[in-house]
Each structure stands twice: as structure tokens, then as C-alpha cells.
Enzyme design. Structure first.
Site, short mmCIF file in Angstrom:
data_model
loop_
_atom_site.label_atom_id
_atom_site.label_comp_id
_atom_site.label_asym_id
_atom_site.label_seq_id
_atom_site.Cartn_x
_atom_site.Cartn_y
_atom_site.Cartn_z
N GLU A 255 17.62 -48.28 71.29
CA GLU A 255 18.18 -49.22 72.22
C GLU A 255 19.62 -49.20 72.22
O GLU A 255 20.37 -49.52 71.01
CB GLU A 255 17.82 -50.46 72.31
CG GLU A 255 18.01 -51.49 73.50
CD GLU A 255 19.60 -51.96 73.46
OE1 GLU A 255 20.40 -51.36 74.02
OE2 GLU A 255 19.58 -53.16 73.11
N CYS B 98 25.00 -55.08 75.24
CA CYS B 98 24.39 -53.76 75.94
C CYS B 98 24.10 -53.90 77.31
O CYS B 98 24.43 -52.98 78.19
CB CYS B 98 23.42 -53.16 74.92
SG CYS B 98 23.62 -52.89 73.39
#
Length: 454
Positions: free
Chosen positions: A231, A265
Site C-alpha cells: 500500500e 495516502c
């Protein structure tokens, strides 16, 4: 880089921690392997679920204490810090509640022949988790929760600036009743990471972090034929096509950009607005961003704390300066004060400029004007990233049409901050591979063994 708690508010080094020795690292891998061979093989799903449930309860019971730790480590405002701990608790609870169904046998309809066939899920072994500093508890929960329920054992390498929260979590797993070796915190160096991945007893690695770190870990894992879940970064679009409440939409846009001091993010970072709404949106968005209150992250009500470190503030300031030098307009904000960086809006960001394709990890929003839906989708997809996205429209058909067209792992329609323990999280393109959370997160590091009976 040594493990240390450096308060981003003051710059004070609060406490340092020794990097693990090679001998102790070997002992940690031994312990995790032994725990997988004994405890995980001999325990039931229900027993492991009960332990994970207790981990969640301990997070909830210690939420204030745990929240205060990460305020010191990375500057998250205290209300958000406590909220993160509570979300982590909910993730552990979800996997405790759903452990039996997630690991239940799955029958297969045979095309030919008599008898039956099914999939039985079982653990793989020791896993390495490499976690980032921006969500110290939540990131660990979505990795450790499902994998400990499955029966895998965990070696957890946290970010160098989060050693205190890392130790607090390891203590929680001990206090919950997990045996030695089931969850082991390791203050490993970057060089020692290869030693862990190379060990034949380690079956996979999950990393949340930068593109550079992800590429490096994936390269090492590939060399040793180990499964990876990555990720990585994101530059998520926030597409505004129509709205019947512009004030509420602007409020959502601000939250999507400045939550966690803009260091997420999957934060909205590129605001793509159709021509008919652009001027009104920009006016209201500017006023709302300027009104975000900077303050002491330890105090209730602080909307924007310091960035995680002096280096983070330096990088963000340099990015904004470079964007302006390459043709962007500094519409508002752009003020650095020590480790604080004001809520900032850039307009006129030029295609081909650095800013157009890079991630801004802080409270900096880029606002773009587009002619219509097609142009909005084209701009949204013109990025190397593909993590999340946000679509605001009053047209239900348009919402699904745009959602289908966006190149991302997640699409949220008419809402932000709507992550849930049951909702899979992950991206495409340079945002990584694999999924965490929900059923799909529990299916990453598992042996889906096919059993065919005649």
C-alpha cells in the site's frame, strides 16, 4: 536511522531505542516460527478470535494513553489520535466477530465426476509487517488482525519514529494472552529487513509506505519468492460535478484534505471541479481552508498540528516552491512555521510540471477547472497513482458511470472519511497491490487449499 521519539511540536528527542541486534533478530524469527508450529496449529479459530477480541478491548480501554503517545511521535491532533485507536479497536472486533465465516470451507461445484470439492483456508506461517508512521495503530490493526485470526504469526517492524507506540502494541498482544512469538515487535534496521525476508520460515511481507520503499521490498521479496502486499502513495482526485449543498461539499473537501495534518495516502489531493461550480467552490474552499485552526496537537479542538518532522515540513515547502516556479499559482496559504505548514491551495498547476504527477504529503490542495464529466475523468486518471477517489454528483447514473471509469482501487460517492473495517482498502498502478481490511484483507496471506473427494 535510529529509533527515537522526536516530538514534532518542540523538536525534542524524548526517548531513543536500540536497534535490535542480529542475535536478537534471529531469536525473534525463531520465536515466531515456533509459535506458528505449536500455538497456531493447535489453537482453534474461536480461540484466536477471542484473543483478537481482547486486543480490541484493550485498545479501547487504553485509547487516551495510546493517543497521547502518537501525538508525541508524529503530531496527530489528540482527538484524531484517540479516534484512530478506536478505529483500530473496531477492526480487531470485526475480525473477531467474522473469524468463523471468513475461514469457513467454501464448496466448489464440480463440472464433471462424482464426489465433492472445497477450499479450506489455513495459515501460511511467519509474516513480516513493515508499517508507516502516519497511522501507527490503524495500519497495524488491518495487518495483524486478520492474520493472527488465520493463525499466521507476526514480526512487526514499525517506522523509526514510532517506537513507543510499537512497544505499547506489543504489550497489548501480550496482555491479551497471545503466546510468545505470535506477535513480535522488532526494531530492525533497513539492512536487517532483507535478513528477515530471506529467512525460509518467513512466508510473506506487507508494507505500507513510499513508492521507493515498496519497490525495494518488492525487489527483495521477489528474489526470495515471497508474497507481498503493498500500500503505497496516492494523489486521490475529488471530482465535483454537481451538488445541492455546496457548503456541505466544501466541508467534506476540507476534511478530505487536512485530516491527519494532510498526511494520509488516501487523502483527497486534487480537486477537479466543473466550470459552472469552479468559482463558487474555490471561493468557499479558500475561506474554509484559511479557517482551519493550527494549534498544539495535545489540545482538544486543534484542526491542524505540526507535520510529522522537520524533514517533512522541508519537503512540503520545497514542493510548493517548485510548483510555483514551474507555473502554478499559490492561491492561498504556503506559510511554514517551524514544523507547521498552513492549509494551502495551488491553482494553475501545469501538465508536465513536477507537482502535476507527485504526491503532496501535507495540507496542500491542487484545484483544477474542467469543462465536463469526460474532462474530469481524464484528469483524474492522469496520474501514476490509483489508490482512492471521491465523486460528488446529484446524478446517480453519473455517479456509477464515473466510478466505473476511474482508475483506482476505491471510489467514494458523495462522502469522505467513510473507511470501515469491512471495506477493502488498496489501490492500482503505483499505489500498490493487494488489499487490506474486510474479507479481501483476510484472503491475502492464506493457503486456499483445494480438497477433492471422490
Amino acid at each position: 536511522m535510529p529509533y527515537a521519539v522526536t516530538d514534532p511540536l518542540t523538536g525534542e528527542v524524548v526517548k531513543t531505542y536500540e536497534t535490535i541486534s542480529d542475535a536478537d533478530l534471529k531469536a525473534a524469527i525463531d520465536a515466531a516460527s515456533d509459535a506458528h508450529r505449536t500455538w497456531s496449529k493447535n489453537s482453534t479459530v474461536a480461540e484466536r478470535a477471542a484473543l483478537i477480541r481482547r486486543v480490541g478491548e484493550l485498545h479501547a480501554e487504553r485509547a487516551q494513553q495510546l493517543g497521547e503517545i502518537i501525538v508525541r511521535e508524529m503530531g496527530k491532533p489528540i482527538e484524531q489520535a484517540v479516534g484512530e485507536v478506536e478505529f483500530a479497536a473496531a477492526i480487531y472486533e470485526y475480525y473477531a466477530d467474522n473469524a468463523e465465516s471468513l475461514l469457513a470451507d467454501q464448496s466448489i461445484d464440480l463440472l464433471a465426476g462424482e464426489g465433492s470439492a472445497f477450499i479450506r483456508r489455513s495459515s501460511l506461517g511467519v509474516l513480516l509487517g513493515i508499517m508507516p508512521w502516519n497511522f501507527p495503530y490503524y495500519q497495524v490493526a488491518r495487518f495483524a488482525g486478520p492474520n493472527l485470526v488465520i493463525g499466521n504469526t507476526i514480526l512487526l517492524k514499525h517506522a523509526e519514529q514510532c517506537p513507543e507506540s510499537a512497544a505499547a502494541m506489543e504489550q497489548i498482544f501480550r496482555d491479551a494472552g497471545f503466546p510468545a512469538g505470535a506477535y513480535v515487535n522488532i526494531y530492525a534496521s533497513h539492512d536487517q529487513i532483507e535478513t528477515v525476508i530471506a529467512d525460509p520460515r518467513v512466508q510473506g511481507v506487507s508494507l505500507t509506505g513510499s513508492e521507493r520503499a515498496g519497490a525495494k521490498v518488492a525487489e527483495i521479496a521477489g528474489r526470495y519468492l515471497k508474497k507481498v502486499v503493498l500500500e503505497l502513495g496516492g494523489s486521490d482526485p475529488f471530482i465535483l460535478l454537481s451538488t445541492d449543498d455546496l457548503d456541505a461539499t466544501v466541508e467534506a473537501a476540507v476534511l478530505a484534505r487536512v485530516d491527519n495534518n494532510g498526511q494520509a495516502c488516501n487523502a483527497a489531493k486534487r480537486f477537479i471541479v466543473v466550470d459552472g461550480l469552479y468559482d463558487a467552490f474555490l471561493e468557499k474552499f479558500t475561506a474554509a481552508m484559511n479557517a482551519v485552526a493550527e494549534g498544539d496537537p495535545k489540545q482538544e479542538g486543534t484542526g491542524l498540528g505540526p507535520l510529522s518532522s522537520e524533514r517533512a515540513a522541508e519537503i512540503l515547502a520545497e514542493q510548493v516552491s517548485r510548483a510555483v516556479s514551474q507555473g502554478a499559482t499559490l492561491h492561498s496559504g504556503g506559510v511554514r512555521r517551524d514544523n507547521y505548514y498552513s492549509a494551502t491551495i495551488l491553482t494553475d498547476v501545469q501538465p508536465g510540471s513536477d507537482a502535476f504527477h507527485e504526491e503532496f504529503f501535507g495540507p496542500v490542495a491542487q484545484v483544477f477547472r474542467v469543462a465536463d464529466e469526460g474532462a474530469a475523468v481524464d484528469l483524474a486518471n492522469n496520474t501514476p497513482f490509483g489508490l482512492g477517489s471521491y465523486v460528488f454528483t446529484t446524478d446517480a447514473d453519473q455517479a456509477l458511470r464515473v466510478a466505473d471509469a476511474i482508475e483506482a482501487g476505491m471510489v467514494f460517492v458523495n462522502l469522505v472519511a467513510a473507511d470501515g473495517a469491512e471495506l477493502p482498502f488498496g489501490g492500482v498502478k503505483r499505489s500498490g497491490s493487494g488489499r487490506e481490511l474486510g474479507r479481501f484483507g483476510a484472503d491475502e496471506f492464506v493457503n486456499k487449499k483445494m480438497i477433492r473427494i471422490g
